[in-house]
Design a protein around this motif. Structure first.
Motif, PDB file in Angstrom:
ATOM      1  N   LEU A 199     -60.331  10.883  30.762  1.00  0.00           N
ATOM      2  CA  LEU A 199     -59.702   9.633  31.197  1.00  0.00           C
ATOM      3  C   LEU A 199     -58.566   9.246  30.258  1.00  0.00           C
ATOM      4  CD1 LEU A 199     -59.737   7.353  33.220  1.00  0.00           C
ATOM      5  CD2 LEU A 199     -61.518   6.234  31.874  1.00  0.00           C
ATOM      6  N   ARG A 200     -58.797   9.395  28.963  1.00  0.00           N
ATOM      7  CA  ARG A 200     -57.731   9.078  28.000  1.00  0.00           C
ATOM      8  C   ARG A 200     -56.551  10.033  28.161  1.00  0.00           C
ATOM      9  NH1 ARG A 200     -62.381   8.532  24.493  1.00  0.00           N
ATOM     10  NH2 ARG A 200     -62.827   6.317  24.125  1.00  0.00           N
ATOM     11  N   ALA A 201     -56.821  11.269  28.563  1.00  0.00           N
ATOM     12  CA  ALA A 201     -55.755  12.267  28.702  1.00  0.00           C
ATOM     13  C   ALA A 201     -54.818  11.960  29.867  1.00  0.00           C
ATOM     14  CB  ALA A 201     -56.359  13.659  28.872  1.00  0.00           C
ATOM     15  N   ILE A 202     -55.278  11.161  30.832  1.00  0.00           N
ATOM     16  CA  ILE A 202     -54.433  10.886  32.003  1.00  0.00           C
ATOM     17  C   ILE A 202     -54.005   9.419  32.077  1.00  0.00           C
ATOM     18  CG2 ILE A 202     -55.429  12.785  33.345  1.00  0.00           C
ATOM     19  CD1 ILE A 202     -57.035  10.690  34.902  1.00  0.00           C
ATOM     20  N   THR A 203     -54.017   8.738  30.945  1.00  0.00           N
ATOM     21  CA  THR A 203     -53.619   7.324  30.959  1.00  0.00           C
ATOM     22  C   THR A 203     -52.165   7.138  31.402  1.00  0.00           C
ATOM     23  OG1 THR A 203     -53.166   7.474  28.579  1.00  0.00           O
ATOM     24  CG2 THR A 203     -55.293   6.556  29.234  1.00  0.00           C
ATOM     25  N   THR A 204     -51.300   8.088  31.056  1.00  0.00           N
ATOM     26  CA  THR A 204     -49.896   7.986  31.492  1.00  0.00           C
ATOM     27  C   THR A 204     -49.805   8.051  33.004  1.00  0.00           C
ATOM     28  OG1 THR A 204     -49.144   9.036  29.451  1.00  0.00           O
ATOM     29  CG2 THR A 204     -47.599   9.001  31.280  1.00  0.00           C
ATOM     30  N   TYR A 205     -50.586   8.942  33.609  1.00  0.00           N
ATOM     31  CA  TYR A 205     -50.633   9.043  35.081  1.00  0.00           C
ATOM     32  C   TYR A 205     -51.076   7.711  35.687  1.00  0.00           C
ATOM     33  CZ  TYR A 205     -53.089   9.809  39.506  1.00  0.00           C
ATOM     34  OH  TYR A 205     -53.571   9.679  40.787  1.00  0.00           O
ATOM     35  N   ILE A 206     -52.082   7.079  35.097  1.00  0.00           N
ATOM     36  CA  ILE A 206     -52.594   5.819  35.629  1.00  0.00           C
ATOM     37  C   ILE A 206     -51.526   4.730  35.541  1.00  0.00           C
ATOM     38  CG2 ILE A 206     -54.363   4.031  35.385  1.00  0.00           C
ATOM     39  CD1 ILE A 206     -56.194   6.194  34.188  1.00  0.00           C
ATOM     40  N   ARG A 207     -50.840   4.650  34.388  1.00  0.00           N
ATOM     41  CA  ARG A 207     -49.818   3.611  34.216  1.00  0.00           C
ATOM     42  C   ARG A 207     -48.637   3.821  35.156  1.00  0.00           C
ATOM     43  NH1 ARG A 207     -51.019   4.430  28.514  1.00  0.00           N
ATOM     44  NH2 ARG A 207     -52.291   2.687  27.762  1.00  0.00           N
ATOM     45  N   ASP A 208     -48.252   5.090  35.354  1.00  0.00           N
ATOM     46  CA  ASP A 208     -47.068   5.377  36.174  1.00  0.00           C
ATOM     47  C   ASP A 208     -47.346   5.272  37.674  1.00  0.00           C
ATOM     48  OD1 ASP A 208     -45.708   5.793  33.860  1.00  0.00           O
ATOM     49  OD2 ASP A 208     -45.670   7.978  33.991  1.00  0.00           O
TER      50      ASP A 208
ATOM     51  N   LEU B 154     -58.282  16.419  47.381  1.00  0.00           N
ATOM     52  CA  LEU B 154     -59.025  16.185  46.153  1.00  0.00           C
ATOM     53  C   LEU B 154     -58.473  17.035  45.009  1.00  0.00           C
ATOM     54  CD1 LEU B 154     -61.469  14.981  44.616  1.00  0.00           C
ATOM     55  CD2 LEU B 154     -62.792  16.954  45.426  1.00  0.00           C
ATOM     56  N   VAL B 155     -58.209  16.380  43.877  1.00  0.00           N
ATOM     57  CA  VAL B 155     -57.814  17.063  42.639  1.00  0.00           C
ATOM     58  C   VAL B 155     -58.881  16.763  41.596  1.00  0.00           C
ATOM     59  CG1 VAL B 155     -56.116  17.199  40.778  1.00  0.00           C
ATOM     60  CG2 VAL B 155     -55.355  16.923  43.148  1.00  0.00           C
ATOM     61  N   ASP B 156     -59.523  17.799  41.085  1.00  0.00           N
ATOM     62  CA  ASP B 156     -60.588  17.605  40.105  1.00  0.00           C
ATOM     63  C   ASP B 156     -60.000  17.687  38.707  1.00  0.00           C
ATOM     64  OD1 ASP B 156     -62.944  17.481  38.699  1.00  0.00           O
ATOM     65  OD2 ASP B 156     -64.024  18.746  40.125  1.00  0.00           O
ATOM     66  N   ALA B 157     -60.019  16.566  37.987  1.00  0.00           N
ATOM     67  CA  ALA B 157     -59.447  16.507  36.637  1.00  0.00           C
ATOM     68  C   ALA B 157     -60.511  16.663  35.562  1.00  0.00           C
ATOM     69  CB  ALA B 157     -58.690  15.196  36.443  1.00  0.00           C
ATOM     70  N   LYS B 158     -61.687  17.113  35.927  1.00  0.00           N
ATOM     71  CA  LYS B 158     -62.736  17.299  34.937  1.00  0.00           C
ATOM     72  C   LYS B 158     -62.318  18.360  33.926  1.00  0.00           C
ATOM     73  CE  LYS B 158     -67.476  18.852  34.379  1.00  0.00           C
ATOM     74  NZ  LYS B 158     -68.694  19.370  35.036  1.00  0.00           N
ATOM     75  N   GLY B 159     -62.469  18.053  32.650  1.00  0.00           N
ATOM     76  CA  GLY B 159     -62.131  19.014  31.599  1.00  0.00           C
ATOM     77  C   GLY B 159     -60.659  19.101  31.281  1.00  0.00           C
ATOM     78  N   VAL B 160     -59.834  18.207  31.855  1.00  0.00           N
ATOM     79  CA  VAL B 160     -58.393  18.288  31.618  1.00  0.00           C
ATOM     80  C   VAL B 160     -58.062  18.081  30.140  1.00  0.00           C
ATOM     81  CG1 VAL B 160     -57.948  15.839  32.082  1.00  0.00           C
ATOM     82  CG2 VAL B 160     -56.145  17.514  32.495  1.00  0.00           C
ATOM     83  N   SER B 161     -58.897  17.314  29.428  1.00  0.00           N
ATOM     84  CA  SER B 161     -58.642  17.071  28.000  1.00  0.00           C
ATOM     85  C   SER B 161     -58.833  18.331  27.171  1.00  0.00           C
ATOM     86  CB  SER B 161     -59.572  15.975  27.476  1.00  0.00           C
ATOM     87  OG  SER B 161     -60.926  16.375  27.583  1.00  0.00           O
ATOM     88  N   LEU B 162     -59.593  19.319  27.717  1.00  0.00           N
ATOM     89  CA  LEU B 162     -59.824  20.565  26.992  1.00  0.00           C
ATOM     90  C   LEU B 162     -58.756  21.612  27.297  1.00  0.00           C
ATOM     91  CD1 LEU B 162     -63.671  20.876  27.651  1.00  0.00           C
ATOM     92  CD2 LEU B 162     -62.538  19.874  25.659  1.00  0.00           C
TER      93      LEU B 162
END
Length: 384
Positions: A193-202, A327-335
């Motif tokens: 979730l922290r890794a995609i904060t820019t996506y959320i804001r934009d 559906l886009v699965d973002a699980k593990g994106v931080s890794l």
């Protein structure tokens, strides 16, 4: 049994306040740093271990087998690697006999209150955990076969729901043509979730917290528009944040989670459906007209579902087939990628910033005189 502590040389000695609960996810909400968690959790899962580590407990007393050997669960390994003492298979009576908030000691494999031994367990270290995980690997094939059979069996029973008309929901949130972010309390969900904060804001997607996923959104500074689930692992604060609430109900209409909502003086929709709450969240987003559904922390493989206590994943298979490529699965994106600091670029930026500062300083007579004095002193010091 009396215990003469002064006569015993102990390799492990931990003392602290004990907190007890049969449900680890409930216990982590009230644990304080330095306390001892007393749980009943067969095959301790990764998410539960992360919660215990985040709570900064000194030790964990498990009245069940933290790793039973059915499959190589990662929870125990995470605990011992974090330096937390893990005492396994302690007497189940502790959950009843040990008062919540009592002072206890762990002395090797003994649980001591005052000067009385009230139980004993098996002290697990990293080597023992790894050995048990290796043995558990030999059971994976048999477990997988049973898992697949259960999945196919439940898919046959549940297919009519997923192929037919789904229950209607009249929500105030606007979904049509928008991205939707579904946050589930799964492995690495906080980091992802922290890794995609820019996506959320934009992109400003509709934010759905599935039970504890709502708290994760609040922790990183975002308010969920919708909270959906059994309502058993989400905080009261999250439920009261103003989000629309959807209680995942059984197909016969029973919704145990609704009692908690009403007790808090809140209102909620109910959604009767088989399967997991995360599947229901994706289905709702799809049926409400979402353009794209991004999922964080979802469960998508056998180990994930076994750690969740489920013996199959029929609803997940059927849900993903219905939604398709939306559906886009973002699980593990931080890794996926950890960007290292680019020191070369940083030095170039610093040097570029010094150029205009140097020019301005040289154009100023007072600064120019000061710099000349420094230069002369440097030359004298160097003997040039």
């Amino acid at each position: 049994m009396r215990f003469a502590a002064e006569r015993r040389t102990s390799a492990v000695r931990v003392s602290g306040v004990a907190r007890c609960d049969r449900k680890t996810k409930q216990l982590v909400k009230r644990l304080l740093p330095g306390e001892i968690a007393v749980i009943q959790h067969v095959d301790l899962d990764e998410v539960a271990a992360d919660g215990l580590i985040a709570a900064k407990v000194k030790a964990v007393i498990n009245t069940s087998a933290s790793i039973s050997g059915r499959y190589p669960n990662l929870g125990p390994l995470k605990l011992v690697k974090a330096g937390i003492v893990l005492l396994d298979q302690a007497p189940s009576e502790l959950l009843i006999e040990l008062a919540d908030g009592a002072d206890v000691q762990l002395i090797d494999n003994l649980i001591v209150r005052g000067d009385t031994v009230i139980g004993r367990g098996e002290l697990l270290d990293e080597e023992q955990v790894l050995s048990r995980m290796a043995r558990a690997m030999t059971n994976v094939r048999a477990e997988l076969q049973q898992f697949v059979e259960n999945t196919l069996s439940y898919a046959q029973m549940e297919k009519q729901f997923f192929l037919g008309e789904l229950p209607e929901l009249h929500l105030r949130t606007t979904w049509v043509g928008r991205h939707v972010l579904v946050v589930v309390r799964g492995p690495t969900y906080k980091e992802d979730l922290r890794a995609i904060t820019t996506y959320i804001r934009d992109l400003k997607p509709v934010l759905i917290g599935v039970d504890g996923g709502a708290d994760a959104l609040l922790e990183v500074g975002f308010r969920p528009q919708v909270i959906l689930g059994d309502m058993d692992s989400v905080s009261d604060e999250a439920l009261a944040c103003g989000a629309e609430l959807i209680v995942h109900a059984y197909q016969d209409g029973r919704a145990p989670g609704l009692e908690r909502i009403e007790r808090l003086g809140l209102t909620a929709h109910t959604y009767p459906a088989p399967g997991t709450s995360e599947d229901v969240a994706m289905l709702v987003a799809h049926e409400q007209g979402a353009e794209l559904i991004v999922a964080v922390g979802t469960h998508s493989n056998m180990i994930d579902f076994l750690e969740k206590g489920r013996r199959g994943m029929a609803s997940t298979v059927l849900t993903r087939m219905r939604i398709g490529n939306q559906l886009v699965d973002a699980k593990g994106v931080s890794l996926l990628y950890h960007r290292a600091a680019d020191w070369k670029a940083a030095c170039l930026v610093f040097a570029a910033a010094l150029v205009p500062l140097g020019i301005l300083a040289w154009l100023n007579p007072i600064t120019r005189h000061f710099l000349r004095m420094i230069w002369l002193n440097v030359k004298l010091w160097l003997g040039v």
